[in-house]
Design an enzyme around this catalytic site. Structure first.
Site, PDB file in Angstrom:
ATOM      1  N   ASP A  89    -105.265 -26.993  64.901  1.00 12.58           N
ATOM      2  CA  ASP A  89    -104.675 -26.814  63.576  1.00 12.58           C
ATOM      3  C   ASP A  89    -105.799 -26.646  62.535  1.00 12.58           C
ATOM      4  O   ASP A  89    -106.736 -27.445  62.506  1.00 12.58           O
ATOM      5  CB  ASP A  89    -103.831 -28.062  63.269  1.00 12.58           C
ATOM      6  CG  ASP A  89    -103.028 -27.951  61.989  1.00 12.58           C
ATOM      7  OD1 ASP A  89    -102.666 -26.815  61.610  1.00 12.58           O
ATOM      8  OD2 ASP A  89    -102.739 -29.013  61.382  1.00 12.58           O
ATOM      9  N   GLU A 141    -103.687 -17.671  58.521  1.00 13.05           N
ATOM     10  CA  GLU A 141    -102.936 -18.011  57.302  1.00 13.05           C
ATOM     11  C   GLU A 141    -103.248 -17.046  56.166  1.00 13.05           C
ATOM     12  O   GLU A 141    -104.388 -16.624  55.990  1.00 13.05           O
ATOM     13  CB  GLU A 141    -103.306 -19.447  56.896  1.00 13.05           C
ATOM     14  CG  GLU A 141    -102.592 -19.947  55.650  1.00 13.05           C
ATOM     15  CD  GLU A 141    -102.817 -21.454  55.437  1.00 13.05           C
ATOM     16  OE1 GLU A 141    -102.565 -22.232  56.371  1.00 13.05           O
ATOM     17  OE2 GLU A 141    -103.247 -21.825  54.339  1.00 13.05           O
ATOM     18  N   GLY A 188     -98.953 -32.939  52.788  1.00 17.56           N
ATOM     19  CA  GLY A 188     -98.882 -34.287  52.244  1.00 17.56           C
ATOM     20  C   GLY A 188     -97.497 -34.732  51.817  1.00 17.56           C
ATOM     21  O   GLY A 188     -96.494 -34.060  52.083  1.00 17.56           O
ATOM     22  N   ALA A 219     -94.515 -28.782  56.278  1.00 12.04           N
ATOM     23  CA  ALA A 219     -93.064 -28.740  56.492  1.00 12.04           C
ATOM     24  C   ALA A 219     -92.408 -30.123  56.584  1.00 12.04           C
ATOM     25  O   ALA A 219     -91.206 -30.221  56.814  1.00 12.04           O
ATOM     26  CB  ALA A 219     -92.752 -27.941  57.751  1.00 12.04           C
ATOM     27  N   THR A 263     -97.217 -35.451  58.100  1.00 15.86           N
ATOM     28  CA  THR A 263     -96.908 -36.517  57.149  1.00 15.86           C
ATOM     29  C   THR A 263     -95.702 -37.363  57.583  1.00 15.86           C
ATOM     30  O   THR A 263     -95.721 -38.591  57.455  1.00 15.86           O
ATOM     31  CB  THR A 263     -96.671 -35.907  55.747  1.00 15.86           C
ATOM     32  OG1 THR A 263     -97.869 -35.247  55.347  1.00 15.86           O
ATOM     33  CG2 THR A 263     -96.305 -36.959  54.725  1.00 15.86           C
TER      34      THR A 263
HETATM   35  O1  TD4 Z   1    -101.274 -28.380  59.257  1.00 15.83           O
HETATM   36  N1  TD4 Z   1    -100.560 -29.482  58.971  1.00 15.83           N
HETATM   37  C1  TD4 Z   1    -101.123 -30.789  59.381  1.00 15.83           C
HETATM   38  C2  TD4 Z   1    -102.363 -31.118  58.595  1.00 15.83           C
HETATM   39  C3  TD4 Z   1    -103.143 -32.228  59.278  1.00 15.83           C
HETATM   40  C4  TD4 Z   1    -104.316 -32.699  58.467  1.00 15.83           C
HETATM   41  O2  TD4 Z   1    -105.120 -33.480  59.293  1.00 15.83           O
HETATM   42  P1  TD4 Z   1    -106.499 -34.080  58.716  1.00 15.83           P
HETATM   43  O3  TD4 Z   1    -106.143 -35.177  57.752  1.00 15.83           O
HETATM   44  O4  TD4 Z   1    -107.179 -34.595  59.968  1.00 15.83           O
HETATM   45  O5  TD4 Z   1    -107.269 -32.936  58.095  1.00 15.83           O
HETATM   46  C5  TD4 Z   1     -99.391 -29.347  58.303  1.00 15.83           C
HETATM   47  O6  TD4 Z   1     -99.055 -28.249  57.848  1.00 15.83           O
HETATM   48  C6  TD4 Z   1     -98.489 -30.557  58.145  1.00 15.83           C
HETATM   49  O7  TD4 Z   1     -97.903 -30.640  56.871  1.00 15.83           O
HETATM   50  P2  TD4 Z   1     -97.190 -32.001  56.330  1.00 15.83           P
HETATM   51  O8  TD4 Z   1     -95.997 -31.532  55.550  1.00 15.83           O
HETATM   52  O9  TD4 Z   1     -96.776 -32.796  57.527  1.00 15.83           O
HETATM   53  O10 TD4 Z   1     -98.190 -32.700  55.467  1.00 15.83           O
HETATM   54 ZN    ZN Z   2    -101.225 -27.077  57.694  1.00 15.58          ZN
HETATM   55 CA    CA Z   3    -105.446 -22.822  54.093  1.00 23.62          CA
END
Ligand code: TD4
Ligand code: ZN
Ligand code: CA
Length: 314
Positions: A89, A141, A188, A219, A263
């Site tokens: 990710d 993205e 977040g 999401a 989140t």
């Molecule tokens: O891509 N993500 C997950 C982001 C994970 C971040 O991890 P670090 O703290 O290790 O960098 C999302 O799109 C999830 O979105 P959400 O709505 O769950 O915040």
């Molecule tokens: Zn993300």
């Molecule tokens: Ca980005």
């Protein structure tokens, strides 16, 4: 079963008009309940790790962390009778992409969305070449992950969210397998100041132009019942707001197939952990403290599989 290429899962979801949850992990405590939710719901699932997760698992060494996480995911996945993929990710550079490929991940994301368009295009193309030669797929993205406000002008919105024409050009020129178009979500627990709202017209146009599996970042639904529980047992989380289930369902209807969720798992785990710590003060066995928190993760994951329509699609 461990899926060697995430494309197998997402092409099927694209044809079948449903969404597949992609859940972030750092450790076994999150992985185990996600896998058991998928088995119980006979649902495909994508496990994903951030660069930070790789470093955390490897105690500062992301290559070692990628291997530890991948070995753990493969072991659990091969015991399960549902398709389970492992995805990088928000990879930001070639080093993390290569570490994931060498550890045996099923796909990688290269996120160069903060860079100028042509730079995003060239870095993504380079990653596509490397990943495809290893037999795995690539997500990229376009646009910035920010919430859209009612009072924002059309030109401001155009400047931050995905440009559908650009999306078509990007997909054609890079050969990327999945695209994450910015349509108004953010990472977040604080996604919207007012009412939750996404740019569905933009989403529909991107789908029409690209026809490929699309990804919704940011999401999480930020379930009020877990925010309230966390606050009741000592947390201080104010003004949290996520993407409600009806909006998630609509996103899937208009072409979202991969639904990133981190989140919601964090909030559920922490809420239950705080509650257990409060109610069982003499307890010093971490396993007894973690178990209810892990059960909360399983509950959240199963609920999302219902919402996204992936139940029974294994
Ligand atoms: O891509 N993500 C997950 C982001 C994970 C971040 O991890 P670090 O703290 O290790 O960098 C999302 O799109 C999830 O979105 P959400 O709505 O769950 O915040
Ligand atoms: Zn993300
Ligand atoms: Ca980005």
């Amino acid at each position: 079963m461990y899926v060697k290429n995430t494309k197998e899962i997402l092409d099927k979801a694209n044809k079948g008009y449903y969404g597949v949850g992609a859940f972030n992990i750092n450790d076994l405590e999150f992985l185990q309940p996600i896998v058991s939710a998928a088995v119980e719901k006979a649902s495909p699932v994508i496990i994903e790790t951030s660069e930070g997760a790789m470093s955390y698992a490897g105690d500062g060494d992301f290559r070692r962390g990628a291997k530890i996480l991948a070995d753990m995911v493969k072991t659990l996945a091969n015991e399960a009778d549902v398709p389970i993929a492992l995805h990088l990710d928000h990879g930001h550079d070639i080093d993390h992409v290569v570490a994931a490929i060498q550890a045996g991940y099923s796909s990688v994301m290269i996120d160069a969305s903060a860079k100028p368009y042509e730079k995003n295009l060239s870095l993504t193309s380079e990653v596509v070449k490397i990943a495809h030669s290893a037999g795995i797929s690539v997500e990229a993205e376009l646009g910035k992950l920010v919430g859209i406000e009612d009072n924002v002008s059309v030109s401001e919105r155009d400047a931050t969210l995905v440009d559908p024409g650009e999306a078509k050009d990007f997909v054609d020129r890079t050969g990327v397998d999945f695209l994450a178009p910015a349509i108004g979500t953010s990472h977040g627990a604080f996604k919207f100041k007012g009412e939750a709202k996404l740019d569905f017209d933009r989403l529909r146009t991107v789908k029409e132009f690209t026809k490929m599996p699309l990804v919704l970042h940011g999401a999480s639904s930020v379930l009020p019942r877990f925010v309230e529980e966390a606050n009741k047992y000592g947390a201080d989380i104010q003004g949290a707001k996520g993407v409600p289930y009806d909006i998630l369902k609509e996103s899937v209807k208009y072409g979202i197939n991969k639904v990133n969720t981190d989140t919601d798992l964090r909030v559920a785990f922490i809420a239950e952990l705080r509650k257990t710590l409060y109610n069982d003060k003499p307890q010093i066995d971490p396993r007894k403290l973690f178990k209810p928190a892990m059960a909360a993760i399983k509950e959240v994951v199963m609920e999302r599989m219902e919402v996204l329509g992936s139940v029974g699609k294994a």
